[in-house]
Design a protein around this motif. Structure first.
Motif, PDB file in Angstrom:
ATOM      1  N   PHE A  45      -0.089  22.730  53.678  1.00 41.07           N
ATOM      2  CA  PHE A  45      -1.391  23.126  53.337  1.00 41.07           C
ATOM      3  C   PHE A  45      -1.411  24.739  52.631  1.00 41.07           C
ATOM      4  CE2 PHE A  45      -5.629  25.587  54.106  1.00 41.07           C
ATOM      5  CZ  PHE A  45      -6.232  24.793  53.225  1.00 41.07           C
ATOM      6  N   LEU A  46      -0.749  25.573  53.487  1.00 38.32           N
ATOM      7  CA  LEU A  46      -0.710  26.954  53.174  1.00 38.32           C
ATOM      8  C   LEU A  46       0.188  26.979  51.457  1.00 38.32           C
ATOM      9  CD1 LEU A  46       0.062  29.150  56.327  1.00 38.32           C
ATOM     10  CD2 LEU A  46      -1.901  28.975  54.658  1.00 38.32           C
ATOM     11  N   LEU A  47       1.309  26.218  51.662  1.00 38.70           N
ATOM     12  CA  LEU A  47       2.022  26.122  50.234  1.00 38.70           C
ATOM     13  C   LEU A  47       1.363  25.616  49.263  1.00 38.70           C
ATOM     14  CD1 LEU A  47       5.599  25.070  51.588  1.00 38.70           C
ATOM     15  CD2 LEU A  47       4.886  27.338  50.704  1.00 38.70           C
ATOM     16  N   ASP A  48       0.395  24.626  49.582  1.00 46.01           N
ATOM     17  CA  ASP A  48      -0.361  24.035  48.294  1.00 46.01           C
ATOM     18  C   ASP A  48      -1.660  25.052  47.852  1.00 46.01           C
ATOM     19  OD1 ASP A  48       1.053  21.680  48.440  1.00 46.01           O
ATOM     20  OD2 ASP A  48      -0.377  20.394  49.659  1.00 46.01           O
ATOM     21  N   ALA A  49      -2.165  25.703  48.917  1.00 43.64           N
ATOM     22  CA  ALA A  49      -3.084  26.810  48.571  1.00 43.64           C
ATOM     23  C   ALA A  49      -2.437  27.865  47.897  1.00 43.64           C
ATOM     24  CB  ALA A  49      -3.676  27.285  49.771  1.00 43.64           C
ATOM     25  N   PHE A  50      -1.237  28.156  48.031  1.00 41.64           N
ATOM     26  CA  PHE A  50      -0.539  29.331  47.297  1.00 41.64           C
ATOM     27  C   PHE A  50      -0.154  29.028  45.841  1.00 41.64           C
ATOM     28  CE2 PHE A  50       3.428  30.988  45.848  1.00 41.64           C
ATOM     29  CZ  PHE A  50       3.270  32.271  46.006  1.00 41.64           C
ATOM     30  N   ALA A  51       0.196  27.621  45.924  1.00 42.80           N
ATOM     31  CA  ALA A  51       0.557  27.118  44.474  1.00 42.80           C
ATOM     32  C   ALA A  51      -0.757  26.941  43.627  1.00 42.80           C
ATOM     33  CB  ALA A  51       1.070  25.808  44.442  1.00 42.80           C
ATOM     34  N   LYS A  52      -1.978  26.582  44.222  1.00 47.30           N
ATOM     35  CA  LYS A  52      -3.181  26.453  43.459  1.00 47.30           C
ATOM     36  C   LYS A  52      -3.602  27.797  42.996  1.00 47.30           C
ATOM     37  CE  LYS A  52      -4.803  22.258  45.352  1.00 47.30           C
ATOM     38  NZ  LYS A  52      -5.676  21.602  46.221  1.00 47.30           N
ATOM     39  N   ILE A  53      -3.609  28.770  43.833  1.00 50.62           N
ATOM     40  CA  ILE A  53      -3.955  30.129  43.527  1.00 50.62           C
ATOM     41  C   ILE A  53      -3.221  30.986  42.465  1.00 50.62           C
ATOM     42  CG2 ILE A  53      -4.199  32.636  44.363  1.00 50.62           C
ATOM     43  CD1 ILE A  53      -5.202  31.115  47.109  1.00 50.62           C
ATOM     44  N   THR A  54      -1.744  30.522  42.618  1.00 49.41           N
ATOM     45  CA  THR A  54      -0.721  31.482  41.557  1.00 49.41           C
ATOM     46  C   THR A  54      -0.535  30.715  40.537  1.00 49.41           C
ATOM     47  OG1 THR A  54       0.974  30.568  42.905  1.00 49.41           O
ATOM     48  CG2 THR A  54       0.043  33.007  43.698  1.00 49.41           C
ATOM     49  N   GLU A  55      -0.596  29.402  40.491  1.00 50.19           N
ATOM     50  CA  GLU A  55      -0.250  28.376  39.672  1.00 50.19           C
ATOM     51  C   GLU A  55       1.224  28.407  39.512  1.00 50.19           C
ATOM     52  OE1 GLU A  55      -2.287  29.049  35.856  1.00 50.19           O
ATOM     53  OE2 GLU A  55      -4.098  28.828  36.833  1.00 50.19           O
ATOM     54  N   VAL A 109      -6.889  38.399  43.757  1.00 47.49           N
ATOM     55  CA  VAL A 109      -8.122  38.173  44.793  1.00 47.49           C
ATOM     56  C   VAL A 109      -7.836  37.263  45.755  1.00 47.49           C
ATOM     57  CG1 VAL A 109     -10.501  38.172  45.103  1.00 47.49           C
ATOM     58  CG2 VAL A 109      -9.422  39.812  43.344  1.00 47.49           C
ATOM     59  N   GLY A 110      -7.551  35.930  45.224  1.00 49.25           N
ATOM     60  CA  GLY A 110      -7.284  34.867  45.649  1.00 49.25           C
ATOM     61  C   GLY A 110      -6.357  34.913  46.804  1.00 49.25           C
ATOM     62  N   LEU A 111      -5.096  35.569  46.453  1.00 51.27           N
ATOM     63  CA  LEU A 111      -3.977  35.594  47.630  1.00 51.27           C
ATOM     64  C   LEU A 111      -4.486  36.391  48.522  1.00 51.27           C
ATOM     65  CD1 LEU A 111      -0.807  35.960  45.363  1.00 51.27           C
ATOM     66  CD2 LEU A 111      -1.529  34.251  47.086  1.00 51.27           C
ATOM     67  N   LEU A 112      -5.293  37.555  48.575  1.00 51.67           N
ATOM     68  CA  LEU A 112      -5.899  38.341  49.468  1.00 51.67           C
ATOM     69  C   LEU A 112      -6.715  37.531  50.406  1.00 51.67           C
ATOM     70  CD1 LEU A 112      -5.944  41.346  50.728  1.00 51.67           C
ATOM     71  CD2 LEU A 112      -8.005  41.665  49.237  1.00 51.67           C
ATOM     72  N   PHE A 113      -7.532  36.746  49.641  1.00 49.59           N
ATOM     73  CA  PHE A 113      -8.432  35.683  50.604  1.00 49.59           C
ATOM     74  C   PHE A 113      -7.607  34.773  51.468  1.00 49.59           C
ATOM     75  CE2 PHE A 113     -12.122  36.699  47.440  1.00 49.59           C
ATOM     76  CZ  PHE A 113     -12.874  37.317  48.541  1.00 49.59           C
ATOM     77  N   LEU A 114      -6.596  34.268  50.791  1.00 53.06           N
ATOM     78  CA  LEU A 114      -5.590  33.397  51.595  1.00 53.06           C
ATOM     79  C   LEU A 114      -4.865  33.843  52.761  1.00 53.06           C
ATOM     80  CD1 LEU A 114      -4.472  30.387  51.673  1.00 53.06           C
ATOM     81  CD2 LEU A 114      -2.638  31.464  50.142  1.00 53.06           C
ATOM     82  N   HIS A 115      -4.833  35.099  52.587  1.00 55.42           N
ATOM     83  CA  HIS A 115      -3.863  35.930  53.549  1.00 55.42           C
ATOM     84  C   HIS A 115      -4.725  36.280  54.618  1.00 55.42           C
ATOM     85  CE1 HIS A 115      -2.142  39.474  55.440  1.00 55.42           C
ATOM     86  NE2 HIS A 115      -0.942  38.834  55.427  1.00 55.42           N
ATOM     87  N   LYS A 116      -5.886  36.604  54.297  1.00 55.25           N
ATOM     88  CA  LYS A 116      -7.122  37.409  55.301  1.00 55.25           C
ATOM     89  C   LYS A 116      -7.517  36.163  56.222  1.00 55.25           C
ATOM     90  CE  LYS A 116      -6.656  41.922  55.001  1.00 55.25           C
ATOM     91  NZ  LYS A 116      -5.905  42.415  55.733  1.00 55.25           N
ATOM     92  N   CYS A 117      -7.836  34.951  55.487  1.00 56.68           N
ATOM     93  CA  CYS A 117      -8.604  33.878  56.087  1.00 56.68           C
ATOM     94  C   CYS A 117      -7.556  32.754  56.542  1.00 56.68           C
ATOM     95  CB  CYS A 117      -9.262  33.131  55.034  1.00 56.68           C
ATOM     96  SG  CYS A 117     -10.731  34.133  54.484  1.00 56.68           S
TER      97      CYS A 117
END
Length: 135
Positions: free
Chosen positions: A37-47, A1-9
């Motif tokens: 920032f995108l890479l950091d957000a990806f890392a936080k969501i996916t660990e 769900v987190g990746l979907l929000f990241l992608h859409k927003c």
């Protein structure tokens, strides 16, 4: 769900307007920051933290190519700016009744060229390291 929000927003075409209208040499530092920032957000969501250039490239690949479909601003900023400038150059020239040279296009072309050369080199080195050719 987190990746979907990241992608859409954040990961889609939300920032391309900036890339089309701001000269690349002015936008480049902010674009690199956006990509981090995108890479950091990806890392936080996916660990999972992409560490190598190849892993970072995979995050930005389209889904149809096995990626996560996030849009890197740094990679597309110069191409977007050049396309926009070329598209409106004729209109601006007609409105101003004369030539409308965009002095930033040449710099954008140099930045684009260096990015393309870097990505081609990375792809070639990954292909040499790959064992898929053995099959």
């Amino acid at each position: 769900v987190g990746l979907l929000f990241l992608h859409k927003c954040l990961g889609t075409v939300k920032v391309t307007h900036v890339a089309r209208t701001v000269p690349t040499e002015l936008l480049k530092p902010a674009a690199e920051e956006w990509d981090r920032f995108l890479l950091d957000a990806f890392a936080k969501i996916t660990e999972v933290t992409p560490e190598t250039d190849f892993e970072k490239h995979l995050v930005f690949l389209p889904r149809r190519r096995g990626g996560f479909d996030l849009t890197p601003l740094g990679l597309y900023a110069s191409a977007s700016y050049m396309a926009s400038s070329l598209a409106c150059n004729g209109i601006c020239a007609r409105i101003l009744k004369g030539r409308f040279p965009d002095k930033h296009v040449e710099k954008a072309m140099k930045i684009y060229d260096s990015l393309v050369r870097t990505n081609v080199s990375m792809a070639r080195s990954r292909r040499r390291e790959s064992h898929w050719g053995d099959f």
